[in-house]
Design an enzyme around this catalytic site. Structure first.
Site, PDB file in Angstrom:
ATOM      1  N   GLY A 163      88.007  30.658  22.260  1.00 19.81           N
ATOM      2  CA  GLY A 163      87.353  31.047  21.008  1.00 19.81           C
ATOM      3  C   GLY A 163      86.733  29.892  20.247  1.00 19.81           C
ATOM      4  N   LYS A 164      86.643  28.731  20.878  1.00 18.55           N
ATOM      5  CA  LYS A 164      86.119  27.529  20.204  1.00 18.55           C
ATOM      6  C   LYS A 164      84.715  27.741  19.653  1.00 18.55           C
ATOM      7  CE  LYS A 164      86.356  25.037  23.896  1.00 18.55           C
ATOM      8  NZ  LYS A 164      86.812  26.140  24.785  1.00 18.55           N
ATOM      9  N   SER A 165      83.799  28.133  20.526  1.00 19.25           N
ATOM     10  CA  SER A 165      82.401  28.293  20.119  1.00 19.25           C
ATOM     11  C   SER A 165      82.245  29.422  19.108  1.00 19.25           C
ATOM     12  CB  SER A 165      81.513  28.559  21.336  1.00 19.25           C
ATOM     13  OG  SER A 165      81.470  27.432  22.189  1.00 19.25           O
ATOM     14  N   SER A 201      87.227  19.560  26.191  1.00 13.38           N
ATOM     15  CA  SER A 201      87.748  18.189  26.016  1.00 13.38           C
ATOM     16  C   SER A 201      89.227  18.131  26.400  1.00 13.38           C
ATOM     17  CB  SER A 201      87.531  17.696  24.588  1.00 13.38           C
ATOM     18  OG  SER A 201      87.869  18.644  23.603  1.00 13.38           O
TER      19      SER A 201
END
Length: 207
Positions: free
Chosen positions: A39-41, A108
């Site tokens: 769900g980062k983006s 990352s």
């Protein structure tokens, strides 16, 4: 590659503090890290929209987008992943110097790489946002079918399957998208920014 020693850093006549004063908010890197599909983006883009709606200058550096241009020559080996993050860290630093709140959405996976980016910024200019969504939830989402391909052996070196992910030890913000809706995740980030005096905000954008 031959490196030149005949270079000099040229200082701008406009300082970072002056740019921040003009923008009426501090600049900082919000570094979203987590597994593919965590769900980062989604969160980063929603936070950017919420900030934009309140006239806060911000910009998202997305992992996929950066590989279309700046990092198109990099693969997914440990060495290339390290260089990928190094480049993004340098770009993010320039954005911070420009007075912009910079949201980066990258897996990352290596702690050392993230720590290098943090060390390259001022003490209060790096906020690590750990999107700690369980692997099984990420696999269930799998919009790009990457996990399925990795399970079948069609993709190698895939984080969470046959390549490691080193979770942050002490992130500033931790979010589990399997336990709360997007609006709550966005509000969590906005609250942190407001409580630590990066910005003055009314509320999160709930549209």
């Amino acid at each position: 590659m031959v490196k030149s020693d005949n270079i000099t850093w040229h200082q701008s006549q406009v300082s970072k503090a002056e740019r921040q004063a003009l923008n009426h908010h501090k600049s900082v890197v919000l570094w979203f890290t987590g597994l593919s599909g965590s769900g980062k983006s989604t969160i980063a883009n929603a936070v950017e929209k919420a900030l934009f709606d309140q006239q806060v200058g911000s910009y998202v550096l997305d992992g996929d987008n950066m590989r279309f241009g700046l990092n198109k020559n990099l693969g997914f080996s440990a060495e290339d992943r390290e260089e990928n993050i190094r480049r993004i860290g340098e770009v993010a630093k320039l954005f911070v110097d420009a007075g912009v709140i910079t949201l980066t959405a990258f897996i990352s996976p290596y702690r050392a790489d993230r720590d290098k980016v943090r060390a390259n910024l001022e003490v209060d200019e790096f906020i690590e946002v750990f999107v700690d969504t369980p692997l099984e939830v990420c696999e269930q989402r799998d919009v790009k079918q990457l996990y399925a391909k990795a399970r079948r052996g069609e993709i190698t070196g895939f984080t969470g399957i046959d390549a490691p992910y080193e979770a942050p030890i002490d992130p500033e913000i931790t979010i589990d998208t399997s336990k709360q809706p997007l609006t709550a995740s966005v509000q969590q980030v906005l609250n942190y920014l407001a409580e630590h005096h990066y910005v003055s905000l009314v509320t999160a954008n709930e549209n």
